[in-house]
Design an enzyme around this catalytic site. Structure first.
Site, PDB file in Angstrom:
ATOM      1  N   CYS A  43     -12.853  50.719  46.893  1.00 47.64           N
ATOM      2  CA  CYS A  43     -13.110  51.541  48.069  1.00 47.64           C
ATOM      3  C   CYS A  43     -14.556  51.311  48.523  1.00 47.64           C
ATOM      4  O   CYS A  43     -15.493  51.617  47.809  1.00 47.64           O
ATOM      5  CB  CYS A  43     -12.880  53.005  47.728  1.00 47.64           C
ATOM      6  SG  CYS A  43     -12.839  54.016  49.186  1.00 47.64           S
ATOM      7  N   HIS A  64     -17.480  46.199  23.950  1.00 44.43           N
ATOM      8  CA  HIS A  64     -16.374  47.080  24.351  1.00 44.43           C
ATOM      9  C   HIS A  64     -15.153  46.345  24.894  1.00 44.43           C
ATOM     10  O   HIS A  64     -14.127  46.956  25.167  1.00 44.43           O
ATOM     11  CB  HIS A  64     -16.852  48.179  25.311  1.00 44.43           C
ATOM     12  CG  HIS A  64     -17.190  47.747  26.704  1.00 44.43           C
ATOM     13  ND1 HIS A  64     -16.391  48.044  27.768  1.00 44.43           N
ATOM     14  CD2 HIS A  64     -18.252  47.078  27.200  1.00 44.43           C
ATOM     15  CE1 HIS A  64     -16.962  47.579  28.871  1.00 44.43           C
ATOM     16  NE2 HIS A  64     -18.081  46.988  28.562  1.00 44.43           N
TER      17      HIS A  64
HETATM   18  N1  PLP Z   1     -19.079  39.999  32.593  1.00 45.23           N
HETATM   19  C1  PLP Z   1     -17.751  40.151  32.618  1.00 45.23           C
HETATM   20  C2  PLP Z   1     -16.874  38.959  32.866  1.00 45.23           C
HETATM   21  C3  PLP Z   1     -17.182  41.415  32.430  1.00 45.23           C
HETATM   22  O1  PLP Z   1     -15.851  41.554  32.488  1.00 45.23           O
HETATM   23  C4  PLP Z   1     -18.035  42.513  32.206  1.00 45.23           C
HETATM   24  C5  PLP Z   1     -17.483  43.874  32.064  1.00 45.23           C
HETATM   25  O2  PLP Z   1     -16.534  44.242  32.749  1.00 45.23           O
HETATM   26  C6  PLP Z   1     -19.426  42.307  32.170  1.00 45.23           C
HETATM   27  C7  PLP Z   1     -19.908  41.035  32.374  1.00 45.23           C
HETATM   28  C8  PLP Z   1     -20.377  43.420  31.915  1.00 45.23           C
HETATM   29  O3  PLP Z   1     -20.373  43.813  30.569  1.00 45.23           O
HETATM   30  P1  PLP Z   1     -20.954  45.257  30.161  1.00 45.23           P
HETATM   31  O4  PLP Z   1     -19.985  46.262  30.677  1.00 45.23           O
HETATM   32  O5  PLP Z   1     -21.026  45.247  28.665  1.00 45.23           O
HETATM   33  O6  PLP Z   1     -22.304  45.366  30.781  1.00 45.23           O
END
Ligand code: PLP
Length: 387
Positions: free
Chosen positions: A324, A200
């Site tokens: 928050c 995503h």
């Molecule tokens: N690691 C990083 C650097 C991220 O930015 C994110 C999501 O924001 C994740 C891990 C987690 O990924 P997921 O939302 O697919 O579990």
């Protein structure tokens, strides 16, 4: 009202081409890829193709890729797998600015008795390699360092950290969830043993991700069950999303140059304009070693949440660097680790662009942010009434 979406590090829109590639697998091609019949076999072929597309983006081989349910699962799998490989190496080295998907399991493991060394960052969000050298040693089972930070976009010198880890005999995991699709990566001649990515963040759906596991690396699955993913991740495959992730990776290769030039140009234009127009605005993060799409700016003496609310009224989506907690706004762990002063950390906003961001959208944001800051400063609880 039109939405101006500048929150692509939180999640990104599904590309039309990705959706199109997925549709047959949601509608007609619903066979189980493990079935013996041709109907299932047709689906299996498309999973294989998607695996190849993901591998191509990473400069990896297809048997080095497994599909998982989210980036968080990929991160957890890699860390736990590395620790399972050698009972004599149970120390963990990671950074203070990781995403909760890495921080969470490391904190849990620390509670359970593992030693965790938390590497610090400097005021620009950059790692100190000497500290890494001191931290990684004979007992380190896994070194887990992110490729690029989700809040600031700062890119870490991962290959340098990896060389230190390899030298000490530690497995090396990289959370590249924010980097994949935005900057070129190549697993050939890399020090990385495990690398996480998530659909995503690169215009594929939510709930699909992958883990790169270097050939020959010891591996213990997190999800045990069926024989899927060569026995490395049980569970009937999320076929449509896997196909979508494959298509998104192929598109990311095609548009990589655009990320590095057009997206960066728009990001730089936005950044320059906001830093110039709003007094007491500062950039959070290394000015150069940064993802081309991310800009984290602190507007001192105002609250990020208040800015976000005003932006929201205009249809502009961004993120703030505060969360928050128990009814009060706390600056994020990343900004705290960088030692950003309280008055600045509070007023931090992350703008994250994508290849779908247009010049008109950036002009719209440039037009509206400075008056919002001016207004909020006039009513600021921090006491600064000017500008
Ligand atoms: N690691 C990083 C650097 C991220 O930015 C994110 C999501 O924001 C994740 C891990 C987690 O990924 P997921 O939302 O697919 O579990």
């Amino acid at each position: 009202m039109k939405t101006v979406y500048l929150d692509n590090n939180a999640t990104s829109r599904i590309s039309p081409e990705v959706l199109e590639a997925m549709m047959p697998f949601l509608r007609d091609l619903y066979g189980n890829p493990s079935s013996m019949h041709l109907f299932g076999g047709q689906v299996r072929k498309n999973i294989d193709r998607a695996r190849q597309q993901v591998a191509n983006l990473l400069g990896a081989d297809e048997d080095e890729i497994i599909f998982t349910g989210c980036g968080t699962e990929s991160d957890n799998t890699a860390i736990l797998s590395a620790l399972a490989a050698d009972s004599c190496r149970q120390h963990i080295v990671t950074t203070r600015v990781e995403h909760p998907a890495v921080l969470g399991p490391c904190k849990k493991l620390e509670k359970d008795g593992h030693t965790v060394k938390w590497l610090s960052v400097d005021a620009r969000g950059m790692l100190d390699l000497d500290e890494a050298r001191r931290a990684i040693g004979d007992c380190t089972g896994v070194t887990s360092v992110m490729y690029a930070n989700n809040e600031t976009g700062v890119i870490f010198p991962v290959e340098e950290v990896g060389a230190i880890a390899k030298n000490a005999g530690s497995f090396f995991h990289v959370d590249a969830i924010q980097a994949v699709g935005k900057i070129p990566l190549n697993m050939r001649n890399s020090t990385i043993d495990y690398l996480s990515l998530s659909g995503h963040k690169l215009h594929a759906p939510k709930g699909i991700a992958a883990l790169y596991i270097r050939k020959g690396t010891k591996f213990s699955p997190l999800i045990i069950g069926g024989h899927q993913e060569m026995g490395r991740r049980g569970g009937t495959e999320n076929v449509a999303s896997i196909v979508g992730l494959g298509a998104a990776c192929e598109l990311a290769r095609k548009y990589m140059e655009q990320e590095l030039t057009d997206v960066k140009r728009l990001r730089d234009k936005l950044e320059r304009a906001l830093l110039a127009a709003a007094p007491d605005a500062r950039l959070n993060g290394h000015p150069e070693m940064r993802l081309p799409n991310t800009s984290n700016i602190s507007f001192e003496y105002v609250e990020g949440e208040a800015i976000l609310l005003r932006l929201n009224e205009l249809g502009i989506c961004a993120s703030s660097g505060s969360a928050c907690t128990s009814g009060s706004l706390e600056p994020s762990h990343v900004l705290r680790a960088m030692g950003i002063p309280y008055t600045a950390a509070h007023g931090s906003i992350r703008f994250s662009l994508s290849r779908y961001t247009t010049e008109e959208e950036i002009d719209f944001v440039i037009e509206h942010v400075p008056p919002i800051i001016k207004l909020l400063r006039q009513i600021s609880p921090f006491g600064r009434k000017t500008a």
